[in-house]
Design a protein around this motif. Sequence first.
Motif, PDB file in Angstrom:
ATOM      1  N   PRO A 186      77.290  11.944  55.664  1.00 48.20           N
ATOM      2  CA  PRO A 186      77.331  10.542  56.069  1.00 48.20           C
ATOM      3  C   PRO A 186      78.772  10.075  56.272  1.00 48.20           C
ATOM      4  N   ALA A 187      78.939   9.109  57.130  1.00 47.83           N
ATOM      5  CA  ALA A 187      80.288   8.647  57.451  1.00 47.83           C
ATOM      6  C   ALA A 187      80.992   8.024  56.255  1.00 47.83           C
ATOM      7  N   ASN A 188      80.195   7.537  55.296  1.00 48.25           N
ATOM      8  CA  ASN A 188      80.796   6.916  54.110  1.00 48.25           C
ATOM      9  C   ASN A 188      80.699   7.813  52.877  1.00 48.25           C
ATOM     10  N   ALA A 189      80.463   9.099  53.085  1.00 47.27           N
ATOM     11  CA  ALA A 189      80.279  10.020  51.966  1.00 47.27           C
ATOM     12  C   ALA A 189      81.603  10.334  51.278  1.00 47.27           C
ATOM     13  N   ILE A 190      81.489  10.959  50.122  1.00 49.31           N
ATOM     14  CA  ILE A 190      82.649  11.462  49.389  1.00 49.31           C
ATOM     15  C   ILE A 190      82.496  12.972  49.277  1.00 49.31           C
TER      16      ILE A 190
END
Length: 1004
Positions: free
Chosen positions: A69-73
């Motif tokens: 996901p684009a906001n993943a870590i």
Amino acid sequence: MKRIFTRISVLAVFCLLAINVAFAQNITVKGRVSDGGDKTTIPSVSVLVKGTQNGTQTDASGMYSISAPANAILVFTYLGYTTQEVPVNNRTTLNVELASSSQQLDQVVVVGYGTQRKVDVTGSVATVKGEEISKQASVNPISALQGKVAGVSITNTGAPGSSPQITIRGTGTIYGNTGVLYVVDGVWYDDVSFLNPSDIENLSILKDASSQSIYGIRAANGVVLITTKKGKTGEPVITYNGSIGFKAVTNQVEMANATEYATIINELSASNGANPLFANPSSFGTGTNWYNQAFRNALQTNHQVSVNGGTEKTTYNFSLGYTNEDGIVKTQNYKRYTAKLSNDFQVLKPLKIGYTVSGTAINTNDINDGIFRQLYTAGPVVPVYYADGSYGDANDFSLGGGNNFNPQVTLDYFNQKTKNYRFNGNVYAELTVAKNFTFRTSAGGDFGQKEIIGYTPLYAATQGQRTTQSTLKIEREETRNWILENTLTYKNTFGDHNLTVLAGTTAQRRKLYNISSTAFDVPYSSDGDLYLSLGTAATRTVVDRGSLSTSASYFGRINYSYKDRYLLNATIRRDGASQFFGGGDLWGNFPAVGAGWVISSEEFMKEQKVVNYLKLKGSWGKVGNAGVPVNPTTLTVSQGGDLVAFFNGVGYTGANINSLVPSFLNWERTTGTDIGIEAKFLDNRLTIETGIYNKKTEQAIFEIPILSSIGTASGSLIGNQADFQNRGFEFLATYADKSKSGFSYSISGNIGINNNKVLSVVTGLNPIYAGGAGIANGALSTRTIQGGAIGEFFGYKVAGIFQTAAEITGSAQPSAKPGDFKYVDQNGDKIIDGKDRVVLGNPNPKFSYGLNTSFGYKNFDLSLDIQGVAGVDVYNANIAYRFGNENFSKDFYDNRWHGAGTSTTYPSAAVGSTINAAPNSFYVEDGSYIRVRNVQLGYALPSLLTSKWKMQRVRVFVDAQNAINIFGYKGFTPEIGGSPTNAGIDASVYPLSATYRFGLQVTF
């Protein structure tokens, strides 16, 4: 209803849209991972989307590619580097530099009832990771420890599924249970053969009394803590580990062939004044090689599948294992099936519960315990079969005494199977109370059933190997153990102070039930259904026996550190054991204290650049051994047909006292002192751990012989009889680094030095003799006496071989013959008798060592382990254990005395005579050895390739265990175990074998 259906439909559509949006937001992130210091790329770095099991690894060039996901870590992990968590933030290219970790001292070490940072440990605790254990081709996980831990001696046997003998810092007891305590996920065991090595997360060995004392009554011989794998948060991860290979005998003893055998048997006949048994020895040629007839390359397969995953609220780990291992002896087989399930639930924020359960089923086809003795002694002039298909018969060649058999008959007609079922595990609840208190309660159990069924049918194979009635033997054993534990832990940090306080209680019950029975004239059943009731009722026998013991314990521990510089550890445990009820010291107290000083944290060490870390530590503690028979102070009697009592002239079945017992028995206690140093140099690349110890066993419990005229069955007295001491030195050095080209390596060497000594015996200088098993005429070959080591070899010193009758005339051995041993007259009285016996050797190893290495380059990895012992002796009892015309080894044949001047070291063929078979220095040999314990080469497929197959990792490997063995001993192997006063005696041990495997590891 329609409205509800409409709402559900809308909700479902909404969920699907949300899922599609979520997937639509996934992007492909690529990048390179490199060393933050030298900027070289790092292969095989784990790259994981945090909170999931979506992951990959960097390839040989340090490159990775992952959908996230684009906001993943993204979480980057690699051994020797600090783990980094990097937000994606809509980036499609993400290069990461990992910093070399100098924080390995923050590594968490499993200790009794919890964990500690390694920097806080003041005792001697060695840790081995589960991945190191699973690399070995060992079915039993303890076997894999050989050569990996300083001060730990492990003796393996070649038998499939057998449990190794482990000794930690020398022999500390000689009676009852001499084994270590195993604690698996909080449950206590005497043996861990039920464990699949692939299920182990890590293993800790508590070596000093300070770290052991928290286990009180069972810790005297050492403690091994095993933690099995638990579930981890994230999507399900499926892992397969499998291998297939074979075992082959190494260092096979060469025996005399048929011509040589016939020649030396004729010499034996001549020495006994008889006519030659064989008219023409050369007519037999090479004859039968009985080892080649019975041995085989034994197939070995192992398979394990595990599933791991979970959510923030619950995690799980499930595994299934299967092992199928043939023995090197034909007809022998071992099969093990394992299943394990663990779950952890975060029920509420302060409450966590969980359980671990495992089941094991083991089925074996057994072999006759005497088969190796038969193979060593069988006459090679006897064929396996005659031309008509009947068995070769030793009696047809006039071979009597101990050689009246055909080993193939033993293999064909020995029919014994063992089934072992075991169910164990524990359940726990952990509650956080207030801010700094944690209460934990757990209940564990170990429930097993073992069944041994042996059946001998009616048969007539040879004149000496036949039966007149069939025999059925059935033995059943049940184990019912449970343990309950409660602990309360206070943990707090205030300013520069760190404090952890633990208090707890334990209650245990151990129950063993055993029944063995025999029936004759049981008819054969082709489907294997055999029952005692089918036999003759008048001859059926049943023996019922068992034991029950309970214990209760209270314990506490304080861990304190100031500025992570000054360390203090104090432990106290109080145990009560039913074994000593009614005549013993029922309760025992076991205190311990340890202290440490992190010298490198002092101000005067700040400016120097040589030492990265330096800690001085010391400890003292006391532990106990409750591994004695139940109620050892209770006087018992037995009745038998050979005992008669007369009253008024009438005979009745008599009774006899089994053994004399003391009116009171103290605890067997072991007190240990330990001083050690931990240091790191060269930017933490070089690690050194070293220390000295002094372990003293006080008031040791064992049996001493007494005069038979007293009238006991065993002729012994149980009591607190002696004090023992083990002093030693341990050293471990590890160097790990990685070059700019991406070549990584680790080299670790360890050595342990131990000196065993008997400090005192209640009998004073009167020795305790043992070691008669397997010795000709039952002569005792070991002695335990004040000032010596436990179980030293004891006998006559050989000065040479009598060459002629004239040499014997006037000697101290007037009854000797030419070719007999010439013994040293130690006291000069011109008589060779028991007073001339001396110490011949020591079965307790003085040195044990290991060299363990690992190398990695791109997708290749290589590990090499070397292990050995030195300063140890073994007793070759096979040579003189003779009752007739047994065979000889080729070594003996080539070097034997067979006429004046032919040998000054080896006796004649009459080696089994009374004068030659007496325990002497000829049979004591150097037991030192060095071997390549394991070598493994692996290759991990590139991540770009495995990702196309929807796999996280695929690795193939080949390895070899015990392939190279270097020793001078003339038997199969110098690695010989045994009880403390009977150790190191080779009376036909199971031969050493090498294992060669091909394996596959896949993670989905």
